[in-house]
Write a protein that holds these residues in place. Structure first.
Motif, PDB file in Angstrom:
ATOM      1  N   ILE A  76      80.863  16.072 106.976  1.00 11.98           N
ATOM      2  CA  ILE A  76      80.387  15.577 105.804  1.00 11.98           C
ATOM      3  C   ILE A  76      80.034  15.936 104.927  1.00 11.98           C
ATOM      4  CG2 ILE A  76      81.041  13.302 107.191  1.00 11.98           C
ATOM      5  CD1 ILE A  76      77.794  12.489 106.521  1.00 11.98           C
ATOM      6  N   SER A  77      79.309  17.519 104.929  1.00 12.47           N
ATOM      7  CA  SER A  77      78.726  18.154 104.158  1.00 12.47           C
ATOM      8  C   SER A  77      79.705  18.364 103.525  1.00 12.47           C
ATOM      9  CB  SER A  77      77.840  19.413 104.537  1.00 12.47           C
ATOM     10  OG  SER A  77      78.660  19.962 105.181  1.00 12.47           O
ATOM     11  N   ALA A  78      79.466  19.666 101.876  1.00 11.64           N
ATOM     12  CA  ALA A  78      80.408  19.806 101.065  1.00 11.64           C
ATOM     13  C   ALA A  78      80.702  20.796 101.824  1.00 11.64           C
ATOM     14  CB  ALA A  78      79.531  20.546  99.639  1.00 11.64           C
ATOM     15  N   ARG A  79      80.776  21.348 102.716  1.00 13.54           N
ATOM     16  CA  ARG A  79      81.516  22.457 103.485  1.00 13.54           C
ATOM     17  C   ARG A  79      81.553  22.253 104.581  1.00 13.54           C
ATOM     18  NH1 ARG A  79      82.593  27.997 103.820  1.00 13.54           N
ATOM     19  NH2 ARG A  79      82.645  29.124 105.395  1.00 13.54           N
ATOM     20  N   MET A  80      82.740  21.734 105.199  1.00 14.49           N
ATOM     21  CA  MET A  80      83.123  20.708 106.737  1.00 14.49           C
ATOM     22  C   MET A  80      83.256  22.297 107.315  1.00 14.49           C
ATOM     23  SD  MET A  80      86.631  18.705 107.261  1.00 14.49           S
ATOM     24  CE  MET A  80      87.543  20.813 107.605  1.00 14.49           C
ATOM     25  N   VAL A  81      82.367  21.742 108.753  1.00 20.03           N
ATOM     26  CA  VAL A  81      82.136  22.820 110.053  1.00 20.03           C
ATOM     27  C   VAL A  81      82.607  22.756 111.145  1.00 20.03           C
ATOM     28  CG1 VAL A  81      80.677  24.331 110.965  1.00 20.03           C
ATOM     29  CG2 VAL A  81      80.417  24.425 108.456  1.00 20.03           C
ATOM     30  N   VAL A  82      84.019  23.311 111.529  1.00 20.27           N
ATOM     31  CA  VAL A  82      84.454  22.521 113.207  1.00 20.27           C
ATOM     32  C   VAL A  82      83.738  23.731 113.857  1.00 20.27           C
ATOM     33  CG1 VAL A  82      86.156  21.746 114.395  1.00 20.27           C
ATOM     34  CG2 VAL A  82      85.999  20.827 112.344  1.00 20.27           C
ATOM     35  N   ASP A  83      82.826  23.593 115.116  1.00 14.27           N
ATOM     36  CA  ASP A  83      82.257  24.201 115.728  1.00 14.27           C
ATOM     37  C   ASP A  83      83.551  24.796 116.520  1.00 14.27           C
ATOM     38  OD1 ASP A  83      79.678  23.937 114.706  1.00 14.27           O
ATOM     39  OD2 ASP A  83      79.024  22.549 115.826  1.00 14.27           O
ATOM     40  N   HIS A  84      84.140  24.521 117.189  1.00 18.79           N
ATOM     41  CA  HIS A  84      85.100  24.898 118.479  1.00 18.79           C
ATOM     42  C   HIS A  84      86.491  23.805 118.478  1.00 18.79           C
ATOM     43  CE1 HIS A  84      82.296  26.973 120.001  1.00 18.79           C
ATOM     44  NE2 HIS A  84      81.372  26.123 120.915  1.00 18.79           N
ATOM     45  N   VAL A  85      87.929  24.286 118.799  1.00 21.21           N
ATOM     46  CA  VAL A  85      88.546  23.733 118.189  1.00 21.21           C
ATOM     47  C   VAL A  85      90.073  24.584 118.994  1.00 21.21           C
ATOM     48  CG1 VAL A  85      91.054  22.881 116.692  1.00 21.21           C
ATOM     49  CG2 VAL A  85      88.817  23.429 116.365  1.00 21.21           C
ATOM     50  N   SER A 127      85.191  28.901 115.756  1.00 18.28           N
ATOM     51  CA  SER A 127      86.046  29.204 117.672  1.00 18.28           C
ATOM     52  C   SER A 127      87.510  28.759 117.628  1.00 18.28           C
ATOM     53  CB  SER A 127      85.039  28.876 118.491  1.00 18.28           C
ATOM     54  OG  SER A 127      85.571  29.206 119.489  1.00 18.28           O
ATOM     55  N   ILE A 128      88.434  29.367 117.346  1.00 18.95           N
ATOM     56  CA  ILE A 128      89.922  28.739 117.429  1.00 18.95           C
ATOM     57  C   ILE A 128      90.410  28.974 119.069  1.00 18.95           C
ATOM     58  CG2 ILE A 128      92.142  28.074 117.127  1.00 18.95           C
ATOM     59  CD1 ILE A 128      90.182  28.182 113.788  1.00 18.95           C
ATOM     60  N   ALA A 129      91.033  28.176 119.431  1.00 20.73           N
ATOM     61  CA  ALA A 129      91.356  28.613 120.741  1.00 20.73           C
ATOM     62  C   ALA A 129      92.516  27.973 120.781  1.00 20.73           C
ATOM     63  CB  ALA A 129      90.766  28.361 122.340  1.00 20.73           C
ATOM     64  N   ILE A 130      93.719  28.827 121.410  1.00 24.36           N
ATOM     65  CA  ILE A 130      95.066  28.091 121.588  1.00 24.36           C
ATOM     66  C   ILE A 130      95.586  28.911 123.095  1.00 24.36           C
ATOM     67  CG2 ILE A 130      97.120  28.424 121.408  1.00 24.36           C
ATOM     68  CD1 ILE A 130      96.825  28.590 118.012  1.00 24.36           C
ATOM     69  N   VAL A 131      95.934  28.637 123.916  1.00 28.17           N
ATOM     70  CA  VAL A 131      95.811  27.441 125.477  1.00 28.17           C
ATOM     71  C   VAL A 131      97.825  27.711 126.003  1.00 28.17           C
ATOM     72  CG1 VAL A 131      95.650  27.712 127.593  1.00 28.17           C
ATOM     73  CG2 VAL A 131      93.664  27.889 125.802  1.00 28.17           C
TER      74      VAL A 131
END
Length: 342
Positions: A76-85, A127-131
Motif C-alpha cells: 500500500i506504499s507509494a511504491r508497490m512491492v510484491v516479493d514473489h509471484v 521474483s517472478i516464476a512461470i512454471v
C-alpha cells in the motif's frame, strides 16, 4: 491485527477479496477477469486458482494457480512491492488481426512517456516464476518473410520486473521453452531488457538454442517509430535452424561463427563483420537493407578461401576465393519461385 488475520481466512473475506480484485482490475485491463478461488490472507500472501482473462469473447490468458508473497505495508506504499509471484500452468493465446496483436489491446492506456503509456504508480516484482507455461500463436495475417511458431510449450521463466511511470526493466535469470510448427528449442535466455525514453536497451543478453548461441548488447533507439539499431553480437548461428523461421535464409547448410557490430536503420543498417563459416571467412563493412520482402547487401569485403557453392546452392559453383571484393546482392523472398540471387 490478530482479529484481522482471523477474518482474512474466512470464506466471506476471501470472496470479498476475489470480487475486489476483479473490480480493481477494470482500471488496468480492457478484458474480463475471472477468478475461481482465493486462498491465503490480505496481509502476507494470497493465492488465486483458475484465473482467466477474456478479450472480445476470446480467452487470452488462463492460469491454473497464481501464488503471491508480499507485505501489506509495502503493497500500500507509494511504491508497490510484491516479493514473489509464481504462475503455474499459464496458458496464453496470442492472435494478430487487422488491428494488431490482441495483447496490445489488453491493458488500458494511462500515463505516457514518448509513445508509451502505463499506470502512474511504481511497481517492483523482484521474483517472478512461470512454471509449465504454454503459448498458442495465430499469426496468419503476419508478413511472409518470417514464421512464428504456432505453439510454445514447457515455458519456464525466472525473472524480475521493475516499473517507474512509464519506463520499465525486465531481468531474466532463466527463460526456456520448446516451440513447434516450425520447431525451435530455447535452452536458455538470460540478460536485462529495459525501456527508457522510447529506447530499448539490451544488457548482456545471452541466448542458447538447440543449434545456436549468441551474446547481444546495445540499444535500439526510437523502437516504436523508426528503429535505430546499435547492437554488438558475438557467437554462432545455425542457418538451417534460423531458416525454418526466416524464409530468405532457408536452404543454406552453414553454421557461421561471428562477431557483428550493427549501426543504423533497417533499410540502411551498417554491419561490421567478422564471420567464419564452412564456406570461408568474410570480414569488413557491409551496408544492408533488411526490409521485407527483399533483403540487399552491398560493400567492400575481405575474403579468405570463400567457396560459393553452398552460398549459391549449386555444387557446380565451387570456388576458392581470397582477396578484396565489392558485392551488391539482393535476396528476394517473394514470390516463392524467384531465384535467391538477382
Amino acid at each position: 491485527l490478530a482479529l484481522a488475520l482471523i477474518v482474512s481466512r474466512t470464506p466471506w473475506f476471501r470472496d470479498w477479496l476475489r470480487r475486489t480484485i476483479i473490480r480493481e482490475a477494470r482500471q488496468y485491463v480492457n478484458g474480463e477477469l475471472s477468478i475461481g478461488q482465493v486462498t491465503g490472507n490480505l496481509f502476507f500472501d494470497f493465492g488465486l486458482a483458475d484465473v482467466a482473462v477474456d478479450l472480445s469473447g476470446d480467452r487470452v490468458v488462463a492460469i491454473k494457480a497464481l501464488a503471491v508473497d508480499y507485505s501489506v505495508f509495502e503493497l500500500i506504499s507509494a511504491r508497490m512491492v510484491v516479493d514473489h509471484v509464481t504462475l503455474t500452468a499459464a496458458r496464453v493465446h496470442l492472435a494478430r488481426g487487422a488491428d494488431g496483436w490482441n495483447m496490445g489491446r489488453l491493458l488500458k492506456a494511462r500515463e505516457r512517456e514518448a509513445d508509451r503509456r502505463g499506470p502512474g504508480r511504481s511497481i517492483s516484482l523482484p521474483s517472478i516464476a512461470i512454471v509449465d507455461g504454454t503459448i498458442a500463436i495465430d499469426d496468419d495475417s503476419g508478413p511472409r518473410s518470417y514464421r512464428l511458431p504456432r505453439r510454445i510449450e514447457d515455458l519456464d521463466v525466472q525473472a524480475s520486473f521493475a516499473y517507474e511511470p512509464v519506463h520499465f526493466t525486465i531481468g531474466l535469470n532463466q527463460f526456456s521453452f520448446r516451440a513447434a510448427d516450425p520447431d525451435l528449442t530455447v535452452q536458455q535466455l538470460t540478460g536485462t531488457v529495459a525501456v527508457r525514453n522510447d529506447n530499448l536497451y539490451l544488457d548482456r543478453v545471452a541466448v542458447k538454442t538447440g543449434e545456436s548461441a549468441l551474446n547481444i548488447g546495445g540499444v535500439i533507439e526510437s523502437y516504436l517509430r523508426t528503429p535505430v539499431i546499435k547492437l554488438a553480437t558475438a557467437g554462432s548461428v545455425s542457418l538451417p535452424e534460423v531458416g525454418r523461421h526466416v524464409s530468405a535464409l532457408a536452404g543454406y547448410p552453414l553454421h557461421p561463427k561471428l562477431v557483428v557490430n550493427a549501426n543504423g536503420t533497417l533499410d540502411r543498417l551498417l554491419l561490421d563483420l567478422n564471420v567464419t563459416t564452412e564456406a570461408g571467412i568474410v570480414r569488413g563493412p557491409l551496408m544492408t537493407d533488411l526490409r521485407s520482402p527483399d533483403f540487399a547487401f552491398a560493400g567492400p569485403l575481405q575474403l579468405e578461401r570463400l567457396n560459393l557453392a553452398p552460398i549459391l546452392k549449386n555444387p557446380a559453383r565451387r570456388s576458392d576465393i581470397t582477396g578484396a571484393v565489392r558485392i551488391d546482392v539482393t535476396l528476394p523472398s517473394n514470390p516463392p519461385g524467384t531465384p535467391v540471387f538477382n
